[in-house]
Motif scaffolding. Structure first.
Motif, PDB file in Angstrom:
ATOM      1  N   CYS C 158       0.748  -1.562   0.084  1.00 38.32           N
ATOM      2  CA  CYS C 158      -0.013  -0.308   0.454  1.00 38.32           C
ATOM      3  C   CYS C 158       0.628   1.465  -0.189  1.00 38.32           C
ATOM      4  O   CYS C 158       1.728   1.320   1.010  1.00 38.32           O
ATOM      5  CB  CYS C 158      -0.595   0.007   0.892  1.00 38.32           C
ATOM      6  SG  CYS C 158      -1.896   1.093   1.396  1.00 38.32           S
ATOM      7  N   ILE C 159       0.464   2.105  -0.893  1.00 37.40           N
ATOM      8  CA  ILE C 159       1.300   3.642  -0.627  1.00 37.40           C
ATOM      9  C   ILE C 159       0.185   4.455  -0.026  1.00 37.40           C
ATOM     10  O   ILE C 159       0.587   5.500  -0.179  1.00 37.40           O
ATOM     11  CB  ILE C 159       1.229   3.611  -2.273  1.00 37.40           C
ATOM     12  CG1 ILE C 159       0.427   4.100  -3.352  1.00 37.40           C
ATOM     13  CG2 ILE C 159       2.662   2.523  -2.639  1.00 37.40           C
ATOM     14  CD1 ILE C 159       1.069   4.575  -3.932  1.00 37.40           C
ATOM     15  N   GLN C 160      -0.696   3.893   0.153  1.00 39.98           N
ATOM     16  CA  GLN C 160      -1.543   5.369   1.584  1.00 39.98           C
ATOM     17  C   GLN C 160      -2.466   6.613   0.838  1.00 39.98           C
ATOM     18  O   GLN C 160      -2.114   7.387   0.562  1.00 39.98           O
ATOM     19  CB  GLN C 160      -0.804   5.872   2.331  1.00 39.98           C
ATOM     20  CG  GLN C 160      -0.974   4.823   3.512  1.00 39.98           C
ATOM     21  CD  GLN C 160       0.915   3.703   3.360  1.00 39.98           C
ATOM     22  OE1 GLN C 160       1.241   4.459   2.311  1.00 39.98           O
ATOM     23  NE2 GLN C 160       1.164   2.814   4.010  1.00 39.98           N
ATOM     24  N   CYS C 161      -3.009   5.891  -0.667  1.00 42.19           N
ATOM     25  CA  CYS C 161      -3.028   6.941  -1.673  1.00 42.19           C
ATOM     26  C   CYS C 161      -4.870   7.291  -1.640  1.00 42.19           C
ATOM     27  O   CYS C 161      -5.465   8.646  -1.495  1.00 42.19           O
ATOM     28  CB  CYS C 161      -3.272   6.339  -2.700  1.00 42.19           C
ATOM     29  SG  CYS C 161      -3.910   4.824  -3.710  1.00 42.19           S
ATOM     30  N   TYR C 162      -4.974   6.615  -0.649  1.00 40.06           N
ATOM     31  CA  TYR C 162      -6.953   6.458  -0.126  1.00 40.06           C
ATOM     32  C   TYR C 162      -8.202   5.888  -1.391  1.00 40.06           C
ATOM     33  O   TYR C 162      -8.694   6.476  -1.006  1.00 40.06           O
ATOM     34  CB  TYR C 162      -6.812   8.075   0.273  1.00 40.06           C
ATOM     35  CG  TYR C 162      -6.386   8.108   2.036  1.00 40.06           C
ATOM     36  CD1 TYR C 162      -5.021   7.812   1.669  1.00 40.06           C
ATOM     37  CD2 TYR C 162      -7.796   7.935   3.238  1.00 40.06           C
ATOM     38  CE1 TYR C 162      -4.439   8.118   3.290  1.00 40.06           C
ATOM     39  CE2 TYR C 162      -6.399   8.346   4.337  1.00 40.06           C
ATOM     40  CZ  TYR C 162      -5.129   8.600   4.335  1.00 40.06           C
ATOM     41  OH  TYR C 162      -4.821   8.344   5.656  1.00 40.06           O
ATOM     42  N   CYS C 164      -8.653   3.687  -1.996  1.00 42.35           N
ATOM     43  CA  CYS C 164      -9.400   2.116  -2.359  1.00 42.35           C
ATOM     44  C   CYS C 164     -10.582   2.709  -1.706  1.00 42.35           C
ATOM     45  O   CYS C 164     -11.597   2.789  -1.807  1.00 42.35           O
ATOM     46  CB  CYS C 164      -8.646   1.046  -1.661  1.00 42.35           C
ATOM     47  SG  CYS C 164      -7.847   1.652  -0.110  1.00 42.35           S
ATOM     48  N   CYS C 208      -7.047   0.943  -7.479  1.00 43.95           N
ATOM     49  CA  CYS C 208      -5.162   0.630  -6.423  1.00 43.95           C
ATOM     50  C   CYS C 208      -4.275   0.769  -7.291  1.00 43.95           C
ATOM     51  O   CYS C 208      -4.424  -0.175  -8.698  1.00 43.95           O
ATOM     52  CB  CYS C 208      -5.575  -1.412  -5.683  1.00 43.95           C
ATOM     53  SG  CYS C 208      -3.883  -0.451  -4.428  1.00 43.95           S
ATOM     54  N   THR C 210      -1.728   0.085  -7.158  1.00 38.74           N
ATOM     55  CA  THR C 210      -0.495  -1.517  -7.121  1.00 38.74           C
ATOM     56  C   THR C 210      -1.412  -2.041  -6.347  1.00 38.74           C
ATOM     57  O   THR C 210      -2.225  -2.443  -6.654  1.00 38.74           O
ATOM     58  CB  THR C 210       0.427  -0.765  -5.911  1.00 38.74           C
ATOM     59  OG1 THR C 210       1.410  -1.585  -5.571  1.00 38.74           O
ATOM     60  CG2 THR C 210       0.023  -0.080  -4.175  1.00 38.74           C
ATOM     61  N   VAL C 212      -2.325  -4.235  -3.505  1.00 37.33           N
ATOM     62  CA  VAL C 212      -2.419  -4.321  -2.282  1.00 37.33           C
ATOM     63  C   VAL C 212      -3.851  -5.115  -2.924  1.00 37.33           C
ATOM     64  O   VAL C 212      -4.257  -6.126  -2.172  1.00 37.33           O
ATOM     65  CB  VAL C 212      -3.342  -3.494  -1.769  1.00 37.33           C
ATOM     66  CG1 VAL C 212      -3.975  -3.438  -0.556  1.00 37.33           C
ATOM     67  CG2 VAL C 212      -2.055  -2.212  -1.494  1.00 37.33           C
ATOM     68  N   PHE C 213      -4.903  -4.190  -3.964  1.00 35.96           N
ATOM     69  CA  PHE C 213      -6.030  -5.394  -3.866  1.00 35.96           C
ATOM     70  C   PHE C 213      -6.256  -5.695  -5.571  1.00 35.96           C
ATOM     71  O   PHE C 213      -5.737  -4.936  -6.268  1.00 35.96           O
ATOM     72  CB  PHE C 213      -7.921  -4.262  -3.659  1.00 35.96           C
ATOM     73  CG  PHE C 213      -7.813  -4.193  -2.736  1.00 35.96           C
ATOM     74  CD1 PHE C 213      -8.024  -4.752  -1.264  1.00 35.96           C
ATOM     75  CD2 PHE C 213      -7.018  -2.532  -2.629  1.00 35.96           C
ATOM     76  CE1 PHE C 213      -8.310  -4.065  -0.661  1.00 35.96           C
ATOM     77  CE2 PHE C 213      -7.431  -2.310  -1.069  1.00 35.96           C
ATOM     78  CZ  PHE C 213      -8.168  -2.949  -0.028  1.00 35.96           C
TER      79      PHE C 213
HETATM   80  S1  SF4 Z   1      -5.948   2.365  -3.392  1.00 39.05           S
HETATM   81 FE1  SF4 Z   1      -4.067   1.038  -2.915  1.00 39.05          FE
HETATM   82  S2  SF4 Z   1      -2.534   1.669  -2.850  1.00 39.05           S
HETATM   83 FE2  SF4 Z   1      -3.683   3.195  -2.731  1.00 39.05          FE
HETATM   84  S3  SF4 Z   1      -4.174   3.203   0.245  1.00 39.05           S
HETATM   85 FE3  SF4 Z   1      -5.595   1.635  -0.987  1.00 39.05          FE
HETATM   86  S4  SF4 Z   1      -4.929  -0.117  -1.096  1.00 39.05           S
HETATM   87 FE4  SF4 Z   1      -3.399   1.759  -0.825  1.00 39.05          FE
END
Ligand code: SF4
Ligand SMILES: Cc1cc2nc3c(=O)[nH]c(=O)nc-3n(C[C@H](O)[C@H](O)[C@H](O)COP(=O)(O)O)c2cc1C
Ligand code: FES
Lengths: 154, 423, 887
Positions: C158-162, C164, C208, C210, C212-213
């Motif tokens: 995860c790169i915490q882009c929010y 998702c 996402c 990257t 993660v999902f």
């Molecule tokens: S969309 Fe993917 S990269 Fe971005 S916050 Fe959610 S899990 Fe992390």
């Protein structure tokens, strides 16, 4: 299940805000006040009452550092680890607490008497080092004072 | 020397209750404003007094109020007292809250009247237990005396006031994050625009002011802008609550004319450095301000002068670095705080601060490399104002960048000697 | 045509002037201009939040300002005379730094990551030039969660882009995914392990940036994006016709992703559509032609033809068409059996409803709304539909129209017998019987226009609600009415039409949208053939003795007994289908056919939009041929011609349009088979496709000749035109430096807008009024339940109702078990509680079903999940008797 008293207090808070879920932090506080911490079971019960999903509520609950999502001791020691207390030697107090209670930050004594947590600045910088136990603030701490203070909490 | 904010506060005794407060002239400003002034005139007066926000940013309070839309009748608006005081080294609002809660309440009533807000909150940090109790009590007294509630003093102005206590997180002090916290959400900041003055709490126009700012309001209304300006020694109006913590003889808090010098604060009011300790530097206004050092001792503690010296007045509560304290450890402690308190919303703050913390720790432990100093410098450049979503990270960089500037040889010594010289 | 003059703004980027659309954000504008500006948190459908800080550029006060300040391009609006710099060294350094920060804790596990090579994070990393890692401390790590059969979770990436949570919660209305904790410990997931409930969860894999999902179904037969052969296709699982990209390797269909179509599904798909593809790979596929009377099971093409020769020449044959077969297939059947012998393979009731819908949409007085248009409706009225279950992506579009956060947008009113997921966004959700819904609709129309008939004996509440809704609708600038076939009520459909007619004026047409049962229900209805009931009559009357069933399990259409009788009366039952089912079980001649993935064809969606899907791969099993190919050969046979393989389906379409002008335009939805870009075909395989020469080496060391595609402008290989194909022919999205799905930006006229050259598909309904606007009058009387008799409602299920998607194990897992829903009061009168069994008799079928209490259901109504396994073949609308079951 929430108790009648909890529900009454929560409903009072709900009445004060324009949208129900705006009272969810108050609800967490109320239940934590009664139970010491927010278990998964409590979380679900509060969420149901607030008409939120467990995720929505836990997202809020886990953001704030003083909502406890793990069991804590009967007494919570919040030792200020911020700058003025650092200058005035909170680390000595911490060491002393560790030798007295055999716990580190984030831990609880096996008898559930104390939980020890670091806390940012308690706003008593002119009387550093300082800590809070439950509702009480102690200032100008020394190791000797600490020995006496802890005795007050069973 | 006048001390309007604190003259009636006596620390060794209990705080002023309603009767005490009224007996020393309390609630006069409510009478005056609600009965004889138009809301816009109150705003104008505050604007003219040039009261600058005491929460850290120093924005003209009257000006801020003037952005609130005033033409829509029946519009819900909010006034919020920011009593979240969590900036390390800051303990000034606590004194006002514990010493004279009615002064704050009066200030809030007048301010709410000025923007025609009918609902107000005191957003208080959790740790101020005593203040919570006192404010709760004072609000009840004010309701009972008719200063709060419906049709206050027959003016047809209504105001509700509630106490909200937070559950931790420094971010709650940032005004838009505070709004989210009040709405029962995660305290992440909001994008501006829209500004809270136009769309704040629950999307309604909202003013957030610091406790000290609001406590000044009754005095300005009672005595006028010229009096307020005359309190100061410099071009920034009023008095200021100054505090000092660290290795001085008498750490404490004093209300003094705006523009009192650092030297005077340390030597006269704090009783000088403790025996055996030397002054090396100070953060003049809380954890998120740049170090000032010996050469700055004669700088006047007002917005302009401190800026000119390369720092910020901030909250006006000073933390002193002495020669027995490791500057690297000092800065590490600060960055640890900021990294912990980042809300996790924007990348530079969420990822950058923990990195600086990690580097500082390794330097402090004698495991640093010279390149690490470049990495720290890099962070101070890239975490500047505008690069991050809110002011937390830029604030965090202030002590770091000035620390690197003034105490570089200490950093290098750690690296060269592979240990902390103070341990 | 009115000439709309759009005022343009001039902005300067690195000293060059550009004329751009004002009001858009600067990031979108830069991307539209072709700049490679990196970003993470911004998404064209979800807007900007300024969290990732990746899109930083310099903004200058004016021409003379040389210092400028760093701004996030996604947070700035285009203004005239803006001076910007993308190349500014500080901005560049900052962008590289943002990546370095994001990567500090990223696991760098690209080699084993499903997203590898199609990853936005990889692309942005390369784009910013971050190459050297300076963070040399331990990385944080997280525990992953089990999120159900569709989505895999790998939180360390995860790169915490929010994005998702912003998609799942804010955009799609999900409740069970959120962000937890704070600072650099933020965690994106569920409160605890468990199935992600939202119907649109699959989009997380594309949202996402990257890994993660990711798509869990793909994981089961994983292939890198560039190693898949892909083709532009159309989703087969409901009537909306969402555009998809389907990918294959080694003869197996492996993944469905969204194919952007600005007018239809935009960036998204529902989980039924995304994951319902496994039937293509099913072991239940019909593998070989089969003649039941022959001892040997397997039959080759020659003996099949030989056997069919007599039948085709002498028997009186009727053809049963299918709402899930393409226009080409249905038309080929019609040609084979003749127009008079051609029947829609759907029950009479459904045919009636479809006729009614077609009539309404063909008047030209209403506008059949596209999904895109729905997003901007300001008032939505839903009469008797549950879009989330019946046409999921429509629910997603409606959500955008009536979202509450951050600001309240449009208003919505819903009338449906049971609660629907959209109720939470409705200003009012009335739970009424179908008849009352119709009456409400009529009353609304009457309140809008007195010429519309008013139901008698309206109760005061309904009247009040009708007036309130009418008042709101009248004020609306973009009202949208939604109805459909789900409740099997002609009255509701007509009531919806009345409301739309009443709202339509000479210069404004109200939007009306009907949800219809299947992917080509609309196209089939447009062929105007009699229903299954009439086919049965024809057989019963002895007017025909042989039946050809095209891709249609008739046991899903009508009561088992009826279909049994039908088949028993037939001399021969010739069935073409791709999966074994009850109908194929009755076939005397069974012919395997291609699924959508192995076939080319055209379908008409609920909006009247004709869309083409292309063959993804040519199947290993040579029997998997398109129905239209088989049928056309049969026809030649019948006509005494030695069959010659049909060269292109285009010819069929041309012929169809000639004989049925209502399809005019459908033949031109894509470029012809002989279309070439600079003399070249469009490759289905990306130029990075690996192992082509080796992938079959275990079978034969010499490389087989790649299959040639003679029926379309696409080729099965990686050779061909490397640039951007015309929109309807895009097999995959890829642009230099943009290996992830975000490369869609490069294919759009304006970022977030339509595809270059216009979004694919052609709408077939008239744009101008062609028939007189006459209010309908089919008002049912007040609904009053009869003692002992329940009106049974069919409740569509996103997972379970649709015939093919259920072959995906995850879909089957999420399908409900059979149940019967009644309200509390009725349960009490039956002396029964939740989960106890009821003996249910519907027509002459008996079921034992557990009770589910739905307290909102009106008295006298019972709902059962529509056409789920074990509950198929009920003739709708149905009545039934309920008795407490013996234990
Ligand atoms: S969309 Fe993917 S990269 Fe971005 S916050 Fe959610 S899990 Fe992390
Ligand atoms: C991270 C952060 C924390 C803050 N904390 C406080 C605080 O605790 N108290 C406060 O008054 N202002 C705080 N502020 C400043 C407020 O955002 C806001 O500017 C102030 O409350 C406005 O009041 P004033 O105009 O009266 O100063 C904080 C700002 C930031 C960025
Ligand atoms: S894309 Fe602009 S800040 Fe994330």
């Amino acid at each position: 299940m929430l108790s009648k008293e909890e529900i009454r207090s929560i409903d009072h808070e709900i009445a004060l805000v324009p949208v129900r879920r705006a009272a969810c932090i108050e609800a967490l506080k109320i239940v934590q006040h009664h139970r010491g911490w927010i278990s998964d079971e409590s979380l679900h019960a509060i969420a149901a009452h607030m008409e939120m999903s467990a995720e929505e509520l836990d997202s809020v609950a886990t953001f704030y550092n003083l909502i406890f999502r793990k069991p804590v001791g009967r007494n919570i020691i919040l030792l200020c680890d911020s700058i003025s207390c650092y200058v005035m030697g909170y680390e000595k107090i911490y060491e002393h607490l560790q030798t007295l209670l055999h716990i580190k930050f984030g831990e609880t004594t096996p008898d559930y008497r104390f939980t020890l947590l670091p806390n940012p600045c308690l706003g008593s910088c002119d009387h550093a080092p300082t800590l809070m136990i439950n509702q009480d603030t102690y200032r100008d701490l020394t190791n000797e004072k600490l020995d006496d203070i802890l005795k007050e909490y069973k | 020397m006048e001390r309007p904010l604190t003259q009636h506060i006596n620390f060794n005794r209990t705080s002023l209750n309603l009767k005490d407060y009224v007996s020393v002239g309390g609630y006069q400003a409510v009478h005056k404003a609600l009965k004889s002034m138009a809301p816009q005139d109150v705003t104008k007066m505050v604007q003219e007094a040039d009261l600058k926000g005491r929460g850290g940013a120093g924005f003209n309070t009257g000006m801020k109020w003037s952005f609130v839309p005033m033409n829509e009748v029946g519009q819900i608006k909010y006034l919020i007292a920011n009593a979240d005081e969590m900036e390390p080294g800051t303990f000034k609002d606590r004194m006002l809250l514990e010493g004279n809660p009615h002064q704050l309440i009066e200030g809030m009533i007048v301010s709410a009247f000025a923007i025609q807000a009918n609902i107000s909150y005191v957003f208080l940090r959790w740790a101020y237990k005593k203040a919570a109790w006192l404010i709760e009590h004072a609000i009840a007294e004010a309701y009972a005396a008719g200063y709060l509630g419906k049709n206050i003093l027959g003016s047809r102005f209504n105001l509700e006031m509630h106490l909200h206590t937070g559950i931790g997180r420094y971010m709650c002090g940032e005004e838009t994050a505070l709004l989210n916290a009040l709405e029962g959400k995660r305290a992440t900041p909001r994008a501006k625009p829209p500004f809270p003055q136009v769309s704040g709490l629950f999307g309604k126009p909202t003013i957030v002011n610091n406790v000290e700012t609001l406590s000044n309001i009754p005095h300005i209304i009672n005595n006028g802008p010229d009096w307020f300006k005359a309190l100061s020694l410099t071009s920034d109006a009023g008095t200021k609550l100054y505090g000092i913590s660290g290795k001085v003889n008498k750490p404490g808090l004093w209300e003094l004319p705006m523009g009192t010098t650092i030297r005077e604060l340390i030597e006269e009011h704090a009783g000088g450095m403790k025996k055996g300790f030397k002054f090396r530097g100070a953060l003049p206004g809380g954890a998120s301000t740049d170090f000032l050092v010996e050469e700055h001792l004669d700088v006047k503690m007002d917005y302009k002068s401190v800026s000119a010296a390369g720092s910020r007045l901030g909250t006006g509560t000073m933390i002193i670095l002495d020669d027995h304290t490791c500057p690297v450890g000092f800065v590490h402690n600060l960055e640890h705080f900021f990294a912990q308190e980042s809300c996790g919303w924007c990348t530079p703050c969420r990822e950058g601060l923990p990195w600086t913390e990690r580097i500082l720790l390794s330097i402090e432990n004698g495991e640093g490399r010279m390149e690490d100093l470049d990495l720290l410098e890099m962070h101070t450049h890239h975490l500047g104002p505008g690069n991050t979503f809110c002011a937390l990270a830029p604030g965090a960089m202030e002590p770091l960048q000035s620390g690197l500037k003034y105490f570089r040889e200490d950093f290098e010594k750690h690296i060269n000697e592979k240990k902390c010289p103070w341990r | 045509m009115s000439l709309e003059v759009k005022k343009m703004a001039i902005i300067y980027i690195d000293h060059k002037a550009y004329e751009v659309t004002p009001g858009k954000n600067v990031l979108e504008t830069c991307l539209t201009l072709g700049f490679n500006l990196p970003y993470f948190c911004w998404h064209p459908a979800m807007g900007s939040v300024g969290a990732c800080r990746q899109c930083a550029i310099k903004l200058f006060k004016d021409e003379d300002d040389t210092r400028g300040r760093l701004v996030m391009s996604c947070m700035e609006m285009v203004k005239d005379n803006m001076y910007l710099s993308i190349d500014d060294p500080t901005a560049k350094a900052f962008r590289a730094q943002v990546i370095e920060w994001l990567m500090t804790n990223h696991p760098h596990d690209c080699a084993v990551c499903d997203e590898g090579g199609a990853c936005h994070l990889q692309d942005m990393t390369v784009m910013t030039g971050h190459t050297y890692r300076r963070f040399n401390y331990p990385k944080r790590s997280y525990k992953n969660q089990y999120l159900g059969p569709f989505i895999n979770h790998e939180m360390n990436r995860c790169i915490q882009c929010y994005r998702c949570v912003r998609f799942y919660k804010d955009y799609a209305g999900g409740k069970d995914l959120d962000v937890f904790a704070a600072h650099n410990h933020v965690y994106f997931g569920r409160a605890e392990d468990g199935i992600l409930e939202n119907e649109f969860s699959g989009n997380l894999a594309e949202i996402c940036p990257t890994g993660v999902f990711t798509d869990r179904t793909l994981k089961a037969h994983y292939t890198r994006k560039w190693d898949m052969t892909t083709a532009p296709s159309i989703c087969q699982h409901c009537s909306l016709g969402c555009n998809i990209i389907a990918g294959e390797r080694y003869g197996e269909l492996r993944q469905i992703t969204s194919r952007f179509n600005g007018e239809v599904n935009g960036y998204f798909l529902c989980d039924r559509g995304r994951f319902g593809y496994e039937f293509v790979n099913s072991t239940n596929r019909v593998q070989q032609p089969l003649i039941r009377s022959k001892s040997s099971d397997a039959t080759d093409k020659q003996s099949l033809y030989h056997y069919l020769k007599n039948i085709l020449a002498t028997d009186k044959i009727i053809g049963i068409a299918s709402p899930r077969a393409s226009l080409e297939a249905n038309f080929a059947l019609r040609k084979l059996v003749g127009k008079e012998n051609f029947y829609q393979g759907i029950p009479e009731m459904e045919a009636l409803l479809m006729r009614c819908i077609l009539y309404i949409l063909n008047t030209g007085h209403v506008h059949s709304s596209s999904l895109k248009e729905m997003e901007s409706a300001d008032v939505v009225l839903i009469l008797g539909e549950d879009p989330t279950n019946a046409a999921p992506l429509m629910a997603l579009a409606i959500r955008q129209a009536v979202r509450r956060e951050p600001i309240q947008k449009g208003e919505m009113y819903i009338a449906h017998p049971t609660q629907t997921k959209l109720d939470e966004l409705a200003s009012n959700a009335a739970h009424l019987s179908p008849d009352e819904i119709a009456r409400l609709g009529y009353a609304i129309a009457n309140a809008l226009n007195k010429n519309a008939p008013l139901p008698e004996n309206l109760n005061a509440n309904t009247l009040k609600l009708a007036k309130r809704i009418a008042r709101i609708l009248k004020k609306a600038t973009k009202p949208l009415i939604i109805s459909g076939t789900s409740l099997g009520s002609e009255s509701i459909i007509k009531a919806a039409a009345n409301v739309a007619f009443a709202l339509s004026t000479d210069d404004k047409k109200a939007s009306l949208s009907f949800i219809v049962p299947e992917c080509n229900s609309m196209g089939l209805a447009m062929m105007k053939a009699p229903s299954l009931m009439h086919a049965k009559e024809t057989i019963e009357n002895g007017k025909a003795n042989t039946i050809i069933v095209l891709e249609n399990d008739l046991y899903r259409r009508s009561a088992k007994k009826e279909i049994d009788t039908l088949f028993n009366l037939c001399k021969e039952v010739i069935v073409l289908d791709h999966l074994h089912n009850e109908t194929t079980g009755k076939a005397s001649v069974l012919i395997p056919v291609a699924t959508f993935a192995e076939a080319e064809g055209t379908m008409v969606n609920n909006e009247g939009r004709a869309q083409r899907f292309f063959q993804v791969f040519s199947p290993k099993n040579e029997n998997f041929r398109e129905s239209w190919r088989w049928l056309d050969e049969f026809r030649q046979f019948k006509d005494g011609i030695n069959p010659e393989e049909l060269k292109v389906p285009d010819d069929l379409m041309t012929e169809m349009v000639a004989s049925m002008p209502q399809f005019k335009g459908a033949e031109a939805v894509t470029p012809d088979a002989d279309f070439r870009m600079f003399g070249q075909k469009i490759p289905r395989e990306p130029h990075r496709y690996s192992g082509r020469t080796a992938m079959l080496a275990n079978i034969n060391v010499s490389e087989p000749k790649p299959h040639e595609d003679s029926i379309s402008a696409l080729s099965f290989t990686m050779e061909g035109y490397k640039g951007m194909p015309p929109a309807p022919l895009i097999p995959f999205f890829w642009a230099p430096g943009w290996n992830s799905v975000q490369s869609i930006n490069k294919y759009q006229e304006e970022v977030g807008g339509s595809l270059r050259g216009g979004d694919p598909g052609k709408r077939l309904f008239p744009k101008m009024p062609v028939l007189e606007k006459i209010f309908m009058n089919h008002i049912p009387p007040v609904f009053s339940p009869l003692p002992g008799e329940w009106q049974i409602l069919s409740l569509p299920q996103i997972f379970g109702t649709e015939e093919l998607s259920i072959y995906t194990p995850g879909v089957a897992e999420r399908a409900p078990k059979p149940y019967i829903a009644i309200n509390k009061k009725d349960a009490k009168s039956l002396n029964i509680i939740e989960n106890e069994s009821l003996q249910v008799q519907i027509q002459d079928q008996n079921y034992t079903l557990p009770v589910r209490i739905k307290k909102e259901l009106p008295d006298g109504l019972a709902g059962i999940p529509y056409n789920i396994p074990g509950m198929c073949g009920i003739g709708w609308p149905a009545k039934g008797t309920l008795k407490k079951g013996k234990t």
